[in-house]
Scaffold this motif. Structure first.
Motif, mmCIF file in Angstrom:
data_model
loop_
_atom_site.group_PDB
_atom_site.id
_atom_site.type_symbol
_atom_site.label_atom_id
_atom_site.label_comp_id
_atom_site.label_asym_id
_atom_site.label_seq_id
_atom_site.Cartn_x
_atom_site.Cartn_y
_atom_site.Cartn_z
ATOM 1 N N GLU A 12 -57.162 51.940 14.704
ATOM 2 C CA GLU A 12 -56.157 51.882 13.620
ATOM 3 C C GLU A 12 -54.904 52.679 13.978
ATOM 4 O O GLU A 12 -54.908 53.473 14.916
ATOM 5 C CB GLU A 12 -56.764 52.406 12.319
ATOM 6 N N THR A 48 -52.656 54.093 11.228
ATOM 7 C CA THR A 48 -52.183 55.032 10.195
ATOM 8 C C THR A 48 -52.461 56.465 10.616
ATOM 9 O O THR A 48 -51.668 57.372 10.357
ATOM 10 C CB THR A 48 -52.845 54.729 8.833
ATOM 11 N N GLY A 65 -51.312 60.277 9.836
ATOM 12 C CA GLY A 65 -52.505 61.126 9.755
ATOM 13 C C GLY A 65 -52.446 62.370 10.612
ATOM 14 O O GLY A 65 -53.171 63.330 10.369
ATOM 15 N N THR A 113 -53.878 50.829 7.988
ATOM 16 C CA THR A 113 -54.976 51.693 7.556
ATOM 17 C C THR A 113 -56.280 51.078 8.057
ATOM 18 O O THR A 113 -56.272 49.999 8.660
ATOM 19 C CB THR A 113 -55.046 51.772 6.021
ATOM 20 N N GLY A 131 -61.879 59.019 9.908
ATOM 21 C CA GLY A 131 -62.644 58.945 8.663
ATOM 22 C C GLY A 131 -62.148 57.773 7.851
ATOM 23 O O GLY A 131 -60.961 57.464 7.871
ATOM 24 N N ARG A 179 -58.893 50.921 -0.585
ATOM 25 C CA ARG A 179 -59.088 49.506 -0.241
ATOM 26 C C ARG A 179 -59.982 49.359 0.994
ATOM 27 O O ARG A 179 -60.572 48.298 1.219
ATOM 28 C CB ARG A 179 -57.715 48.854 0.000
ATOM 29 N N LYS A 186 -64.406 62.494 4.510
ATOM 30 C CA LYS A 186 -63.963 63.855 4.192
ATOM 31 C C LYS A 186 -64.347 64.207 2.784
ATOM 32 O O LYS A 186 -64.365 63.352 1.916
ATOM 33 C CB LYS A 186 -62.452 63.874 4.177
ATOM 34 N N LYS A 220 -50.746 55.826 -2.784
ATOM 35 C CA LYS A 220 -50.911 55.834 -1.325
ATOM 36 C C LYS A 220 -50.505 57.156 -0.686
ATOM 37 O O LYS A 220 -50.830 57.430 0.457
ATOM 38 C CB LYS A 220 -50.154 54.652 -0.700
ATOM 39 N N LEU A 266 -54.302 65.408 3.734
ATOM 40 C CA LEU A 266 -54.527 65.673 5.163
ATOM 41 C C LEU A 266 -53.581 66.758 5.667
ATOM 42 O O LEU A 266 -53.992 67.682 6.370
ATOM 43 C CB LEU A 266 -54.322 64.395 5.994
HETATM 44 N N1 PSU Z 1 -58.811 59.811 6.654
HETATM 45 C C1 PSU Z 1 -58.474 60.623 7.692
HETATM 46 N N2 PSU Z 1 -57.366 60.359 8.427
HETATM 47 C C2 PSU Z 1 -56.589 59.281 8.169
HETATM 48 C C3 PSU Z 1 -56.959 58.408 7.092
HETATM 49 C C4 PSU Z 1 -58.077 58.710 6.373
HETATM 50 O O1 PSU Z 1 -59.161 61.573 7.938
HETATM 51 O O2 PSU Z 1 -55.578 59.082 8.853
HETATM 52 C C5 PSU Z 1 -56.150 57.177 6.837
HETATM 53 C C6 PSU Z 1 -56.900 55.941 7.355
HETATM 54 O O3 PSU Z 1 -55.971 55.055 7.942
HETATM 55 C C7 PSU Z 1 -57.471 55.340 6.090
HETATM 56 C C8 PSU Z 1 -56.402 55.679 5.084
HETATM 57 O O4 PSU Z 1 -57.676 53.959 6.169
HETATM 58 O O5 PSU Z 1 -55.992 56.989 5.435
HETATM 59 C C9 PSU Z 1 -56.899 55.606 3.669
HETATM 60 O O6 PSU Z 1 -55.829 55.705 2.782
HETATM 61 P P1 PSU Z 1 -56.087 55.480 1.225
HETATM 62 O O7 PSU Z 1 -56.979 56.606 0.820
HETATM 63 O O8 PSU Z 1 -54.717 55.554 0.611
HETATM 64 O O9 PSU Z 1 -56.741 54.155 1.092
#
Ligand code: PSU
Ligand code: MN
Length: 307
Positions: free
Chosen positions: A31, A33, A38, A111, A131, A147, A165, A266, A273
């Motif tokens: 991924e 994001t 992150g 994501t 995570g 999602r 987490k 979002k 983090l």
């Molecule tokens: N958890 C982490 N690091 C991250 C993310 C989650 O420890 O970078 C990112 C991932 O890309 C995950 C997204 O899919 O956050 C989830 O965002 P949301 O809770 O807004 O769905």
């Protein structure tokens, strides 16, 4: 999957990934994001590169996913990875953002949700992340459920993560996964790992001690036509794990700060983090890098057995 014409219109494959998919060689999706929203620069870029290297060392082809200039990219060049790691002009792209970002020629970091979606469109069977998103603490009033979980429920993609987490409600996240029929397999663990620590106190139904056994259940599920993904929970390496009390306090603090500042939607996950990172003086970043790399290794080892 898309037909040839749609693929051409919307998707760009790196040469390496295209070749691997054509010849049925194992590919591991990663991924973006985590790169754009992150982790800070330059650790984000270094980690993206090291994960790709680890995937290759373990016999698979890496395919980092992202939307660049409105095209769905599957497999990024080093220059594109650097762009994702440094540009401020990148939208955190979940399913609801996906079509808009593409239609308007914008840039989006995928994501876990949209990385699963992209992997599924491309015919890639496994995705590695740090995570996953899940059911947030207090979701009974905020309705904040990532999602990621629904996308995992609908596509035949295995996701390898280090658990969830405790910015999330891990118990409720496991209940949600159960409701949508997503198996959670513990790799060498009896418990759902809690990202920064090896344990969460929540028991898993199935512990598997080798990658071949994990792959066997995934392949069986697919052959039986039981659509939907699988979550592999791979604990952080012991020497990189954080002290449970230290990280617990940092997370509680981050959640209170987010509430005070009225953070929602979002923004919540990226805010939490970076707040945790500040509160632990960067120690959480070191742990984060180590667990993602470990997921890349185990993910690639599993991917080789999937058919
Ligand atoms: N958890 C982490 N690091 C991250 C993310 C989650 O420890 O970078 C990112 C991932 O890309 C995950 C997204 O899919 O956050 C989830 O965002 P949301 O809770 O807004 O769905
Ligand atoms: Mn959310």
């Amino acid at each position: 999957m898309l037909n040839q014409e749609q693929m051409k219109k919307y998707m760009v494959f790196s040469e390496e990934v295209r070749d691997a998919l054509e010849h049925n060689k194992p590919v591991v999706a990663l991924e973006s994001t985590i790169i754009s929203h992150g982790m800070p620069y330059p650790e984000n870029l270094e980690t993206a590169l090291s994960c790709e290297r680890i995937v290759r060392e373990n016999g698979c082809v890496p395919a980092t996913t992202a939307i660049i200039g409105g095209k769905i990219h599957v497999g990024l060049t080093e220059e594109e990875l650097k762009f994702m790691a440094t540009s401020k002009d990148i939208i955190k792209c979940s399913r609801r953002d996906y079509a808009y970002v593409i239609a308007n020629g914008l840039n989006g970091a995928t994501t876990v949700a949209t990385s699963i979606l992209t992997a599924s469109l491309a015919g890639i069977k496994l995705l590695v992340t740090g995570g996953i998103g899940g059911v947030h603490r207090g979701a009974e009033t905020t309705f904040d459920i990532s999602r990621d979980l629904q996308e995992l429920a609908t596509h035949n993609v295995t996701v390898v993560c280090a658990g969830a987490k405790s910015i999330l409600d891990i118990g409720l996240t496991l209940e949600y996964l159960e409701t949508f029929g997503i198996p959670v397999y513990g790799y060498q663990t009896d418990e759902m790992p809690a990202f920064y620590t090896q344990n969460s106190g929540f028991k898993l139904d199935y512990r598997m001690d080798d990658v071949e056994t994990i792959a066997k259940s995934i392949n069986t599920k697919r052959e039986l036509g039981l659509d939907g993904g699988v979550l592999v929970a791979n604990p952080i390496p012991e020497d990189a794990a954080m002290d449970a009390a230290v990280i617990g306090e940092a997370i509680d603090l981050a959640i209170r700060e987010a509430e005070r500042e009225g953070i929602h939607g979002k923004e919540t996950t990226p805010f939490l983090l970076s707040s945790v990172l500040n509160a632990t003086g960067g120690q959480s970043l070191t742990s984060n890098i180590s667990l993602v790399e470990n997921n890349a290794k185990i993910g690639a080892q599993i991917a080789k057995y999937l058919y």
